[in-house]
Design a protein around this motif. Structure first.
Motif, PDB file in Angstrom:
ATOM      1  N   THR A 134       0.800  -1.227   0.000  1.00  0.00           N
ATOM      2  CA  THR A 134       0.000   0.000   0.000  1.00  0.00           C
ATOM      3  C   THR A 134       0.828   1.270   0.000  1.00  0.00           C
ATOM      4  OG1 THR A 134      -0.162  -0.054   2.405  1.00  0.00           O
ATOM      5  CG2 THR A 134      -1.932  -1.115   1.165  1.00  0.00           C
ATOM      6  N   ILE A 135       2.118   1.174   0.342  1.00  0.00           N
ATOM      7  CA  ILE A 135       2.971   2.353   0.412  1.00  0.00           C
ATOM      8  C   ILE A 135       4.303   2.033  -0.235  1.00  0.00           C
ATOM      9  CG2 ILE A 135       4.128   4.002   1.942  1.00  0.00           C
ATOM     10  CD1 ILE A 135       1.962   3.235   4.043  1.00  0.00           C
ATOM     11  N   ARG A 136       4.758   2.917  -1.137  1.00  0.00           N
ATOM     12  CA  ARG A 136       6.038   2.687  -1.798  1.00  0.00           C
ATOM     13  C   ARG A 136       6.809   3.988  -1.854  1.00  0.00           C
ATOM     14  NH1 ARG A 136       8.071   2.528  -7.231  1.00  0.00           N
ATOM     15  NH2 ARG A 136       6.089   3.306  -8.010  1.00  0.00           N
ATOM     16  N   GLN A 146      10.406  13.536   0.760  1.00  0.00           N
ATOM     17  CA  GLN A 146      10.345  12.232   0.125  1.00  0.00           C
ATOM     18  C   GLN A 146       9.149  12.173  -0.822  1.00  0.00           C
ATOM     19  OE1 GLN A 146       9.369   8.242   2.190  1.00  0.00           O
ATOM     20  NE2 GLN A 146      11.601   8.193   1.984  1.00  0.00           N
ATOM     21  N   VAL A 147       9.337  11.472  -1.941  1.00  0.00           N
ATOM     22  CA  VAL A 147       8.238  11.194  -2.855  1.00  0.00           C
ATOM     23  C   VAL A 147       7.768   9.769  -2.579  1.00  0.00           C
ATOM     24  CG1 VAL A 147       7.519  10.970  -5.258  1.00  0.00           C
ATOM     25  CG2 VAL A 147       9.154  12.749  -4.608  1.00  0.00           C
ATOM     26  N   VAL A 148       6.478   9.605  -2.310  1.00  0.00           N
ATOM     27  CA  VAL A 148       5.928   8.286  -1.996  1.00  0.00           C
ATOM     28  C   VAL A 148       4.698   8.022  -2.859  1.00  0.00           C
ATOM     29  CG1 VAL A 148       6.759   8.194   0.385  1.00  0.00           C
ATOM     30  CG2 VAL A 148       4.568   9.273  -0.098  1.00  0.00           C
ATOM     31  N   GLU A 149       4.496   6.760  -3.162  1.00  0.00           N
ATOM     32  CA  GLU A 149       3.269   6.326  -3.829  1.00  0.00           C
ATOM     33  C   GLU A 149       2.430   5.569  -2.816  1.00  0.00           C
ATOM     34  OE1 GLU A 149       2.263   2.809  -6.790  1.00  0.00           O
ATOM     35  OE2 GLU A 149       3.345   4.407  -7.847  1.00  0.00           O
ATOM     36  N   GLY A 196      -7.815   0.959  -4.032  1.00  0.00           N
ATOM     37  CA  GLY A 196      -6.930   0.506  -5.096  1.00  0.00           C
ATOM     38  C   GLY A 196      -6.348   1.618  -5.941  1.00  0.00           C
ATOM     39  N   ASP A 197      -6.895   2.832  -5.844  1.00  0.00           N
ATOM     40  CA  ASP A 197      -6.322   3.966  -6.583  1.00  0.00           C
ATOM     41  C   ASP A 197      -4.987   4.355  -5.960  1.00  0.00           C
ATOM     42  OD1 ASP A 197      -8.585   3.947  -8.111  1.00  0.00           O
ATOM     43  OD2 ASP A 197      -9.483   5.723  -7.191  1.00  0.00           O
ATOM     44  N   ARG A 198      -4.096   4.962  -6.770  1.00  0.00           N
ATOM     45  CA  ARG A 198      -2.757   5.311  -6.299  1.00  0.00           C
ATOM     46  C   ARG A 198      -2.528   6.815  -6.411  1.00  0.00           C
ATOM     47  NH1 ARG A 198       0.333   3.211 -10.388  1.00  0.00           N
ATOM     48  NH2 ARG A 198      -1.619   3.051 -11.551  1.00  0.00           N
ATOM     49  N   LEU A 199      -1.911   7.373  -5.386  1.00  0.00           N
ATOM     50  CA  LEU A 199      -1.514   8.774  -5.377  1.00  0.00           C
ATOM     51  C   LEU A 199      -0.012   8.865  -5.163  1.00  0.00           C
ATOM     52  CD1 LEU A 199      -4.251  10.503  -3.204  1.00  0.00           C
ATOM     53  CD2 LEU A 199      -3.831  10.897  -5.629  1.00  0.00           C
ATOM     54  N   VAL A 200       0.673   9.675  -5.962  1.00  0.00           N
ATOM     55  CA  VAL A 200       2.082   9.981  -5.738  1.00  0.00           C
ATOM     56  C   VAL A 200       2.138  11.339  -5.061  1.00  0.00           C
ATOM     57  CG1 VAL A 200       4.321  10.430  -6.795  1.00  0.00           C
ATOM     58  CG2 VAL A 200       2.853   8.611  -7.698  1.00  0.00           C
ATOM     59  N   VAL A 201       2.782  11.370  -3.906  1.00  0.00           N
ATOM     60  CA  VAL A 201       2.769  12.566  -3.062  1.00  0.00           C
ATOM     61  C   VAL A 201       4.195  12.968  -2.710  1.00  0.00           C
ATOM     62  CG1 VAL A 201       2.038  13.513  -0.830  1.00  0.00           C
ATOM     63  CG2 VAL A 201       0.520  11.957  -2.097  1.00  0.00           C
ATOM     64  N   THR A 253      -3.288   9.532  -8.152  1.00  0.00           N
ATOM     65  CA  THR A 253      -1.145   9.547  -7.994  1.00  0.00           C
ATOM     66  C   THR A 253       0.518   9.494  -8.105  1.00  0.00           C
ATOM     67  OG1 THR A 253       0.723   9.566  -8.382  1.00  0.00           O
ATOM     68  CG2 THR A 253       0.374   9.824  -7.205  1.00  0.00           C
TER      69      THR A 253
END
Length: 257
Positions: A134-136, A146-149, A196-201, A253
């Motif tokens: 769930t976190i990358r 930091q950039v995380v997905e 299930g949707d992904r956000l890059v933050v 994301t």
């Protein structure tokens, strides 16, 4: 493109292989004979010498290079090589191996184009494997950023929100959005956030805990532990003050190595 890589050790050689596989031209600089021989055995052009000396870099044809990667384990060699590269108008990338203190980063950050810390990158990969799906973490782009997905879950407080309704902490910004398994794209305001949707933050380390609680639904204690912080104020405030939402109405994301 043409690249000069200083240091044919573990980091330099792997980087050179990736560049060559993508069709780029690579010349390496290495002063250790066994290391130099290993690089030549893999088909690379290798200049014998100290990558912090201008004459050696000229032999490596620095004048024709698009970028210089100073990837040895010696910070002084790397920094000097980058300063020579700057003189020849190359893009410069410098490896640091010392403790990742903000003082070291700031000392050199304004004088080179990019600083990399391979051990930290390796740690990010290990962390991703340990945390699961769930976190990358994608990259540390500064000592505090930091950039995380993150993947939205059923437990996330923002599940069912649209992008326009999503309010992250002040020191966090959404960079990209991916609907389920679809490719990442620039988000539009009417996109809904669903399981299930992904956000890059992009986020400051100080607010990573809050971001994880909002988007993944981790508990405050778990989010703080995983993010390496003790703060969870913004997410807690949202959970305590946000009115209950009607889910049906919002379904739409060359040196030493």
């Amino acid at each position: 493109m043409r690249f000069v890589i200083i240091g044919a050790g573990r980091v330099g050689l792997r980087t050179a292989r990736v560049l060559r596989d993508e069709g780029h031209e690579v010349t390496m600089v290495e002063r250790d004979e066994p290391t130099r021989r290993r690089a030549r055995d893999q088909g690379f052009a290798v200049v014998d010498g100290d990558g912090s000396r201008e004459a050696v870099l000229e032999e490596a044809d620095i004048t024709a290079a698009d970028a210089l990667g100073a990837l040895t384990g010696d910070l002084n060699v790397n920094f000097t090589a980058c300063m020579i590269g700057n003189h020849y108008e190359c893009r410069t990338v410098m490896r640091i191996d010392e403790a990742y203190r903000e003082g070291i980063y700031r000392k050199y950050a304004d004088q080179v184009d990019e600083i990399i810390y391979p051990e930290r990158l390796g740690a990010i990969g290990a962390k991703n494997a340990l945390l699961g799906g769930t976190i990358r973490a994608i990259a540390d782009i500064a000592p505090h950023l930091q950039v995380v997905e993150l993947t939205i879950t059923d437990a996330a407080p923002v599940n069912g929100y649209t992008i326009s309704e999503l309010h992250l902490p002040a020191d966090a910004t959404v960079l990209a959005f991916g609907k389920g398994e679809a490719p990442l794209e620039i988000p539009t305001e009417d996109l809904s956030l669903e399981d299930g949707d992904r956000l890059v933050v992009l986020a400051d380390f100080d607010v990573l805990s809050d971001v994880r609680q909002l988007l993944v639904g981790e508990t405050a204690a778990l989010a703080a532990a995983n993010a390496g912080t003790g703060s969870s104020s913004a997410a807690t405030e949202l959970l305590e003050t946000e009115p209950e939402r009607d889910s049906e109405s919002d379904s739409d994301t060359g040196g030493v190595n």
